[in-house]
Design an enzyme around this catalytic site. Structure first.
Site, PDB file in Angstrom:
ATOM      1  N   HIS A 240      11.176   9.279  13.247  1.00  0.00           N
ATOM      2  CA  HIS A 240      10.121   8.262  13.060  1.00  0.00           C
ATOM      3  C   HIS A 240       8.724   8.894  13.196  1.00  0.00           C
ATOM      4  O   HIS A 240       7.993   8.605  14.149  1.00  0.00           O
ATOM      5  CB  HIS A 240      10.292   7.115  14.064  1.00  0.00           C
TER       6      HIS A 240
ATOM      7  N   ARG B  54       0.819  -1.224   0.000  1.00  0.00           N
ATOM      8  CA  ARG B  54       0.000   0.000   0.000  1.00  0.00           C
ATOM      9  C   ARG B  54       0.851   1.272   0.000  1.00  0.00           C
ATOM     10  O   ARG B  54       0.618   2.195  -0.767  1.00  0.00           O
ATOM     11  CB  ARG B  54      -0.865   0.049   1.259  1.00  0.00           C
TER      12      ARG B  54
ATOM     13  N   ARG C 122      11.618   0.781   8.004  1.00  0.00           N
ATOM     14  CA  ARG C 122      12.205   0.272   9.235  1.00  0.00           C
ATOM     15  C   ARG C 122      13.727   0.394   9.157  1.00  0.00           C
ATOM     16  O   ARG C 122      14.334   0.047   8.137  1.00  0.00           O
ATOM     17  CB  ARG C 122      11.838  -1.198   9.458  1.00  0.00           C
TER      18      ARG C 122
ATOM     19  N   GLU D  98      16.663   2.611  17.243  1.00  0.00           N
ATOM     20  CA  GLU D  98      15.917   3.792  17.730  1.00  0.00           C
ATOM     21  C   GLU D  98      15.759   3.770  19.241  1.00  0.00           C
ATOM     22  O   GLU D  98      15.560   2.701  19.803  1.00  0.00           O
ATOM     23  CB  GLU D  98      14.530   3.818  17.072  1.00  0.00           C
TER      24      GLU D  98
HETATM   25  C1  DGY Z   1       4.040   1.779  11.988  1.00  0.00           C
HETATM   26  O1  DGY Z   1       2.833   1.900  12.170  1.00  0.00           O
HETATM   27  O2  DGY Z   1       4.570   0.702  11.785  1.00  0.00           O
HETATM   28  C2  DGY Z   1       4.876   3.035  11.981  1.00  0.00           C
HETATM   29  O3  DGY Z   1       6.208   2.784  11.918  1.00  0.00           O
HETATM   30  C3  DGY Z   1       4.543   3.906  13.173  1.00  0.00           C
HETATM   31  O4  DGY Z   1       3.386   4.530  12.852  1.00  0.00           O
END
Ligand code: DGY
Length: 322
Positions: free
Chosen positions: A288, A157, A241, A270
């Site tokens: 993030h 998506r 990520r 992180e």
């Molecule tokens: C997720 O939802 O995986 C994002 O990294 C944080 O919103």
């Protein structure tokens, strides 16, 4: 059974906390402190539902026989921080929040592309430091975005939404690499081509943007070898990520000028960031914040509420992680 007991590990948007409290016997985290491992284990023992976020680590060691928790309703789409197989072995369902953060996360990928190509962070730092001496032809010369080629890694998506913005908003050419075949209609709409080798994509694009989950197979997908395949004029964008990228190898490539630049919203460890990166002007560093709009953060929470509602009504929650 009385009202199911729900434990929430961080502060969530007020409207969502209210919705949870109205339905369930809810324990909120009023001071928003990160849960320790012991607090997490206690929550799994004492609640019917645990609602963690993407920064809570729920490894196999936490999922033990005899726990009370039946459902883990994750606030976030990514769930690499939860050992879903270990949870399933204890009969626990894990859910996430897909769909509701697609647009905002794609917007942020475009923000990173534009910021690093147009040196926006660098320019703002110069101005705020009082070092701007005025307009001149040679000042802050960046790289044009329109007409350049964007390589998307992972055409789910968010990858598709990013490609759409880039193609239809910025006239970029799109190429992509994805585990499964991208539907013909999507490729046609984007006038995109899907390549079968990531190395090929990395070597031929102006921007390489990562949109795949982190798994044992995708850990350090972008390592020193792949960075060396990229054009010297190219940019790496990561809003997915951190562990997809070998951060030290990226820092080396950026510091040596081997790579023109990078835009990052996520990091390997992180909230730590490889100490070389903040000293480099050719990298944009965001904390993030891909899903961080009021609308999206509410929608993520409400999606968790819906998963819990359905589960405790004895139905199948819509967003079961597999
Ligand atoms: C997720 O939802 O995986 C994002 O990294 C944080 O919103």
């Amino acid at each position: 059974m009385g009202r199911p007991r729900v434990i929430v590990t961080r502060r969530w948007p007020a409207a969502v906390e209210e919705a949870l409290a109205a339905r369930f016997d809810t324990r909120l985290n009023a001071d928003d402190h990160p849960f320790t491992g012991e607090e997490m284990a206690e929550a799994l023992r004492s609640a019917d539902a645990l609602c963690p976020t993407v920064t809570d680590s729920l490894g196999a060691n936490l999922f033990r026989p005899g726990m009370r928790v039946r459902i883990v309703g994750n606030y976030g789409v990514g769930y690499n921080h939860i050992d879903v197989a270990a949870a399933r072995r204890q009969g626990i369902v894990v859910t996430n929040t897909p769909g509701v953060l697609t647009d905002c996360t794609a917007d942020l990928a475009m923000t990173l592309i534009l910021m690093c190509a147009r040196r926006a962070g660098e320019g703002e730092r110069e101005l705020r430091a009082g070092e701007w001496t005025g307009w001149r032809p040679s000042h802050m010369v960046g790289s044009r975005v329109t007409g350049k080629t964007l390589g998307i890694v992972g055409m789910g998506r968010i990858g598709q939404a990013t490609a759409r913005r880039a193609r239809h908003g910025f006239g970029m050419r799109i190429a992509c690499y994805s585990r499964s075949p991208v539907p013909r209609a999507v490729l046609d709409e984007l006038q995109a081509k899907q390549v079968s080798e990531l190395d090929e994509l990395a070597a031929h694009v102006d921007f390489l943007s990562l949109h795949c989950p982190v798994t044992p197979q995708t850990h350090h997908l972008i390592d020193a070898r792949r960075l060396a395949l990229m054009r010297r004029t190219a940019y790496l964008i990561n809003g997915s990520r951190g562990p997809l990228v070998d951060e030290q190898a990226l820092a080396d490539a950026l510091a040596s000028g081997r790579l023109a630049g990078a835009g990052l919203d996520v990091y390997e460890r992180e909230p730590e960031v490889c100490d070389v990166l903040p000293g480099l002007d050719n990298v944009v560093l965001l904390p993030h914040m891909g899903s961080s709009t009021a609308e999206t953060r509410d929608a993520m929470g409400m999606r968790v509420v819906e998963n819990l509602d359905r589960f405790f009504a004895g139905e199948e929650p819509p967003d079961i992680c597999v």
